[in-house]
Design an enzyme around this catalytic site. Structure first.
Site, short mmCIF file in Angstrom:
data_model
loop_
_atom_site.label_atom_id
_atom_site.label_comp_id
_atom_site.label_asym_id
_atom_site.label_seq_id
_atom_site.Cartn_x
_atom_site.Cartn_y
_atom_site.Cartn_z
N ASP A 2 0.83 -1.21 0.00
CA ASP A 2 0.00 0.00 0.00
C ASP A 2 0.86 1.26 0.00
OD1 ASP A 2 -2.37 1.34 -0.03
OD2 ASP A 2 -2.71 1.21 2.12
N HIS A 19 2.49 3.14 -9.18
CA HIS A 19 2.39 1.68 -9.33
C HIS A 19 3.64 1.13 -10.04
CE1 HIS A 19 -1.53 1.71 -7.62
NE2 HIS A 19 -2.11 2.31 -8.64
N LEU A 113 12.21 -20.06 -3.69
CA LEU A 113 11.27 -19.10 -3.09
C LEU A 113 9.90 -19.26 -3.74
CD1 LEU A 113 10.61 -16.48 -1.37
CD2 LEU A 113 11.27 -15.18 -3.39
C1 IPE Z 1 -1.06 0.12 -4.15
O1 IPE Z 1 -1.18 1.25 -3.41
C2 IPE Z 1 -2.16 -0.90 -3.95
C3 IPE Z 1 -2.69 -1.45 -5.22
C4 IPE Z 1 -3.97 -1.69 -5.38
C5 IPE Z 1 -1.79 -1.78 -6.33
P1 IPE Z 1 -2.41 2.26 -3.49
O2 IPE Z 1 -2.79 2.48 -4.90
O3 IPE Z 1 -3.50 1.78 -2.59
O4 IPE Z 1 -1.75 3.56 -2.89
P2 IPE Z 1 -2.43 4.70 -2.01
O5 IPE Z 1 -3.10 4.04 -0.84
O6 IPE Z 1 -3.38 5.45 -2.88
O7 IPE Z 1 -1.26 5.55 -1.58
MG MG Z 2 -4.13 2.23 -0.70
#
Ligand code: IPE
Ligand code: MG
Length: 239
Positions: A2, A19, A113
């Site tokens: 996140d 992303h 892994l």
């Molecule tokens: C990545 O972070 C989670 C995914 C769904 C790929 P976020 O997209 O939730 O990032 P924030 O919370 O807006 O910062």
């Molecule tokens: Mg998020």
């Protein structure tokens, strides 16, 4: 994983740039897990609830998955990584399902892994799909049978559960399997989750006492019996 969106926002970049940076961070995380002898890494890439994000973000994320796999699958195979994709594939495009199936087949002989990528995954989805599969084959629903029917049945329950981005919730991730996981909440945004933060999480984990419902005395290593008949209270130099 996140915090990608916030990382991008802090830099006045589009969310998708966050992303993309998150993917770099994931690639580093896999390498760091390999270096540290971690046997299983499971990441939450896209949740059942993430479909409700703006359509361009959803399609951008799917494109990132496809491109990353086409670019990295061979290297992951060389590094001894075995990939599994966990989640409901019915809603994924043909392009996504074919590239993830390919990556699974390509890395199937690896053991170093296990790398589980949860895609269109939700903990509640996993529990319900396991229960309905048992019900439709007339099998009794017990903790053991349910556990064996879960999409994560090929790996043990996670020891350490890391949530980044400063949030303190599970957000429908590994609800069944995290029953006894040690939780670690990191304030780092996922693109900034580096080797030092992984080590901090592992160090925090190492300091925890895992009792699994027992009491402390039951799990502490048994002290070897004293060889002397008298209790040695004073240090040796006092004798
Ligand atoms: C990545 O972070 C989670 C995914 C769904 C790929 P976020 O997209 O939730 O990032 P924030 O919370 O807006 O910062
Ligand atoms: Mg998020």
């Amino acid at each position: 994983m996140d915090g990608n969106g916030r990382w991008a926002k802090q830099r006045y970049l589009p969310r998708l740039a966050g992303h993309r940076q998150g993917l770099e961070s994931l690639s580093e995380c896999v390498k760091n897990c390999l270096l540290r002898g971690v046997r299983v890494l499971t990441v939450f890439a896209f949740s059942s609830e993430n479909w409700s994000r703006p359509p361009e973000e959803v399609s951008g994320l799917m494109d990132l998955v496809v491109n990353a796999l086409m670019r990295e699958a061979a290297a992951l195979k060389e590094q001894g990584v075995r990939m599994f994709f966990i989640g409901d594939r019915a809603a994924l495009s043909h392009q996504v399902t074919s590239v993830i199936a390919q990556a699974e087949v390509m890395t199937a002989a690896n053991q170093r892994l296990i790398f589980n990528v949860c895609l269109n995954y939700g903990g509640r989805w996993d529990i319900t799909q396991a229960a309905s599969r048992l019900a439709s084959s007339n099998m009794a629903i017990t903790p053991e049978s349910l556990d064996g029917a879960m999409a994560m049945a090929h790996v043990p329950d996670p020891d350490l559960f890391i949530r980044t981005g400063g949030e303190q919730r599970l957000s429908n991730f590994l609800l069944w399997q995290a029953a006894y996981s040690e939780l670690y909440f990191s304030n780092k945004l996922w693109p900034e989750f580096d080797a030092a933060e992984l080590d901090a999480a592992i160090a925090a984990y190492s300091g925890r006492e895992r009792r699994f419902g027992k009491i402390s005395e039951q799990i502490k290593p048994v002290q070897p019996p004293s060889t002397s008949s008298t209790l040695q209270k004073a240090p040796p130099y006092a004798s």
